[in-house]
Design a protein around this motif. Sequence first.
Motif, short mmCIF file in Angstrom:
data_model
loop_
_atom_site.label_atom_id
_atom_site.label_comp_id
_atom_site.label_asym_id
_atom_site.label_seq_id
_atom_site.Cartn_x
_atom_site.Cartn_y
_atom_site.Cartn_z
N GLU A 1 -43.77 -30.49 51.08
CA GLU A 1 -44.42 -30.43 52.38
C GLU A 1 -45.78 -31.11 52.37
O GLU A 1 -46.21 -31.69 53.37
N ALA A 2 -46.45 -31.06 51.21
CA ALA A 2 -47.76 -31.71 51.09
C ALA A 2 -47.63 -33.21 50.82
O ALA A 2 -48.64 -33.92 50.76
N GLY A 3 -46.39 -33.69 50.66
CA GLY A 3 -46.19 -35.10 50.39
C GLY A 3 -46.63 -35.52 49.01
O GLY A 3 -47.01 -36.67 48.79
N LEU A 4 -46.54 -34.60 48.04
CA LEU A 4 -47.04 -34.86 46.69
C LEU A 4 -45.95 -35.21 45.68
O LEU A 4 -46.25 -35.55 44.54
N LEU A 5 -44.67 -35.11 46.07
CA LEU A 5 -43.61 -35.48 45.15
C LEU A 5 -43.61 -37.00 44.94
O LEU A 5 -43.86 -37.76 45.89
N ASP A 6 -43.33 -37.44 43.71
CA ASP A 6 -43.28 -38.87 43.46
C ASP A 6 -41.94 -39.44 43.93
O ASP A 6 -41.12 -38.74 44.53
N GLU A 7 -41.72 -40.72 43.65
CA GLU A 7 -40.50 -41.37 44.15
C GLU A 7 -39.22 -40.77 43.57
O GLU A 7 -38.14 -40.92 44.14
N ASP A 8 -39.35 -40.08 42.44
CA ASP A 8 -38.19 -39.42 41.83
C ASP A 8 -38.08 -37.96 42.24
O ASP A 8 -37.25 -37.22 41.71
N GLY A 9 -38.93 -37.53 43.16
CA GLY A 9 -38.89 -36.14 43.61
C GLY A 9 -39.52 -35.16 42.64
O GLY A 9 -39.23 -33.97 42.67
N LYS A 10 -40.40 -35.65 41.76
CA LYS A 10 -41.01 -34.79 40.75
C LYS A 10 -42.40 -34.33 41.18
O LYS A 10 -43.13 -35.04 41.89
N VAL A 11 -42.77 -33.12 40.75
CA VAL A 11 -44.07 -32.54 41.08
C VAL A 11 -45.11 -33.03 40.10
O VAL A 11 -44.87 -33.04 38.88
N PRO A 12 -46.29 -33.46 40.56
CA PRO A 12 -47.33 -33.91 39.63
C PRO A 12 -47.83 -32.78 38.74
O PRO A 12 -47.97 -31.64 39.19
N GLN A 13 -48.05 -33.10 37.47
CA GLN A 13 -48.57 -32.14 36.48
C GLN A 13 -47.75 -30.85 36.46
O GLN A 13 -48.29 -29.75 36.36
N LEU A 14 -46.43 -31.00 36.55
CA LEU A 14 -45.56 -29.85 36.68
C LEU A 14 -45.68 -28.89 35.49
O LEU A 14 -45.67 -27.67 35.67
N GLY A 15 -45.79 -29.44 34.29
CA GLY A 15 -45.90 -28.59 33.10
C GLY A 15 -47.08 -27.63 33.19
O GLY A 15 -46.95 -26.44 32.91
N ARG A 16 -48.23 -28.14 33.61
CA ARG A 16 -49.43 -27.30 33.75
C ARG A 16 -49.21 -26.22 34.82
O ARG A 16 -49.57 -25.06 34.64
N VAL A 17 -48.64 -26.65 35.94
CA VAL A 17 -48.42 -25.73 37.05
C VAL A 17 -47.54 -24.56 36.61
O VAL A 17 -47.85 -23.39 36.87
N LEU A 18 -46.45 -24.86 35.92
CA LEU A 18 -45.52 -23.82 35.50
C LEU A 18 -46.13 -22.92 34.43
O LEU A 18 -45.88 -21.72 34.40
N LEU A 19 -46.93 -23.50 33.54
CA LEU A 19 -47.58 -22.70 32.50
C LEU A 19 -48.58 -21.73 33.12
O LEU A 19 -48.65 -20.55 32.74
N ILE A 20 -49.35 -22.21 34.08
CA ILE A 20 -50.32 -21.35 34.76
C ILE A 20 -49.60 -20.22 35.48
O ILE A 20 -50.05 -19.07 35.47
N ASP A 21 -48.46 -20.53 36.11
CA ASP A 21 -47.70 -19.49 36.78
C ASP A 21 -47.21 -18.44 35.78
O ASP A 21 -47.21 -17.24 36.08
N GLY A 22 -46.79 -18.87 34.60
CA GLY A 22 -46.38 -17.93 33.57
C GLY A 22 -47.52 -17.06 33.10
O GLY A 22 -47.37 -15.85 32.90
N VAL A 23 -48.68 -17.67 32.93
CA VAL A 23 -49.87 -16.92 32.52
C VAL A 23 -50.25 -15.90 33.60
O VAL A 23 -50.72 -14.80 33.29
N ALA A 24 -50.02 -16.26 34.86
CA ALA A 24 -50.32 -15.34 35.96
C ALA A 24 -49.47 -14.08 35.86
O ALA A 24 -49.93 -12.98 36.17
N ALA A 25 -48.21 -14.24 35.45
CA ALA A 25 -47.35 -13.06 35.27
C ALA A 25 -47.91 -12.16 34.18
O ALA A 25 -47.94 -10.93 34.31
N VAL A 26 -48.35 -12.78 33.08
CA VAL A 26 -48.97 -12.01 31.98
C VAL A 26 -50.20 -11.28 32.49
O VAL A 26 -50.40 -10.08 32.22
N ALA A 27 -51.05 -11.99 33.22
CA ALA A 27 -52.29 -11.40 33.73
C ALA A 27 -52.00 -10.24 34.68
O ALA A 27 -52.68 -9.20 34.65
#
Length: 483
Positions: free
Chosen positions: A310-336
């Motif tokens: 929706e933010a128009g941030l997916l690249d031409e292959d439909g991938k999210v920028p810096q996805l690894g960081r985003v998912l890791l932070i989300d996992g850390v949020a569950a721990v927190a």
Amino acid sequence: MSDTQKVAERPASPTPAVNGVDRYFKISARGSTFGREIRGGFATFFTMAYILVLNPIILGSAKDKFGHQLDAVQLTTATALVAAVMTIVMGIGGNLPLALAAGLGLNAVVAFQIAPLMSWDDAMGLIVLEGLLICVLVVTGLREAVMHAIPQPLKQAISVGIGLFIAFIGFVDAGFVSRIPDAANTTVPVQLGGTGALAGWPVLVFCLGVLLTIGLLARKVKGAILISIVTMTVVAIVINSVADVKSWGLTTPNVPDDVVASPDFGLLGDFSLFGAFGEASAITVVLLVFTLVLSDFFDTMGTVVGISAEAGLLDEDGKVPQLGRVLLIDGVAAVAGGAASASSSTSYIESAAGVGEGSRTGFSNLVTGGLFALALFLTPVLTIVPLQAAAPALVAVGFLMMTQVKHIDWDRYEIAIPAFLTIAVMPFTYSITNGIGAGFVSYVLIKTVLGRAKEVHWLLWGASALFLVYFAIDPIEQILGVK
């Protein structure tokens, strides 16, 4: 939001950064401005501030195996603290306009399914374990690989399904739609208003808010969503002061007597990492953790894809920028969240309200996180926004996300049917995870019956197998003697 609108909002070539902050968050590069990011941060906060009220109600209303209950004030503090810290961390580390807080649904599992089997410390320990497992999946690359293995049309269907889902959330939260009590002996599951007709001042506030929001959006007024939230909050306060309103739901729009409230950090660190294994069978604990991991895994996946698209941030292959960081932070949020006894924290689809307001970077998270931090001390002021004033934003953003449906090829049944099931199951079952599961399983099935099983990525096979277990968890538990 249409492609034309998205392109129109961006400069033909990247605008040079005006300062270091702009350069770090890529605000100008993504076609945004500081004003948009700030408005988006406020809009996101106000559409998800209800969690400061709802999470303590859900967790505080339940008793653990020993009859203990968690303190509501301490729960409010823990909820606000984790939301503030992890939202800011996501903004700085992931640079996505993606706020985090205690996950609805997950907190209900903790309160009503896990806590009755063990102590609160043990239950929160399972949340920490779930978060650690999510982090392991991220570090090994498995979580990111699964997201990349999803066909682009299914990603678009996930975004559309989420749009309908959050619009439905808005209708339900505002009381515009309500569940018909089972005692009614009717085949119709939901109805207009509480009795089949619209009644009461709160619903009127919501309806006026929807009309105001869509009117401002149609006029392309900057700050449309935030203007609507603030305006209807003021209207709600006035109505509440002069009319006899029985109930506004979770949040009553009263002018607070006190501006400052003292936080209580007493629940921080109250968890036992492996205590659950001493209170319940190993099979029970494993199944509980599996349910938590699967739900968190795919809820986040759908949310990240939907918000980024929706933010128009997916690249031409439909991938999210810096996805690894985003998912890791989300996992850390569950721990927190588990470590603070606030239940598992996860990415919030209500972030779409900020995106609808113009957010394109993690800078808006600094605003949202800062407001959650202020809520630690200014809860009486920041929690006066009733759901009826905030919910119109969800309906409007639901429309914006729905526009992506045009990208799906409805003439190809191997794509169209899984896309349809993904879109339909999300709102109809009130779950992002269920919708993704229905899409995955049907996609694999159709490819197989068409003799094209080799076209399915092996990770989708694995994810579909897990979803089959997820959907059949009740008979599996009975076979294993867990129930």
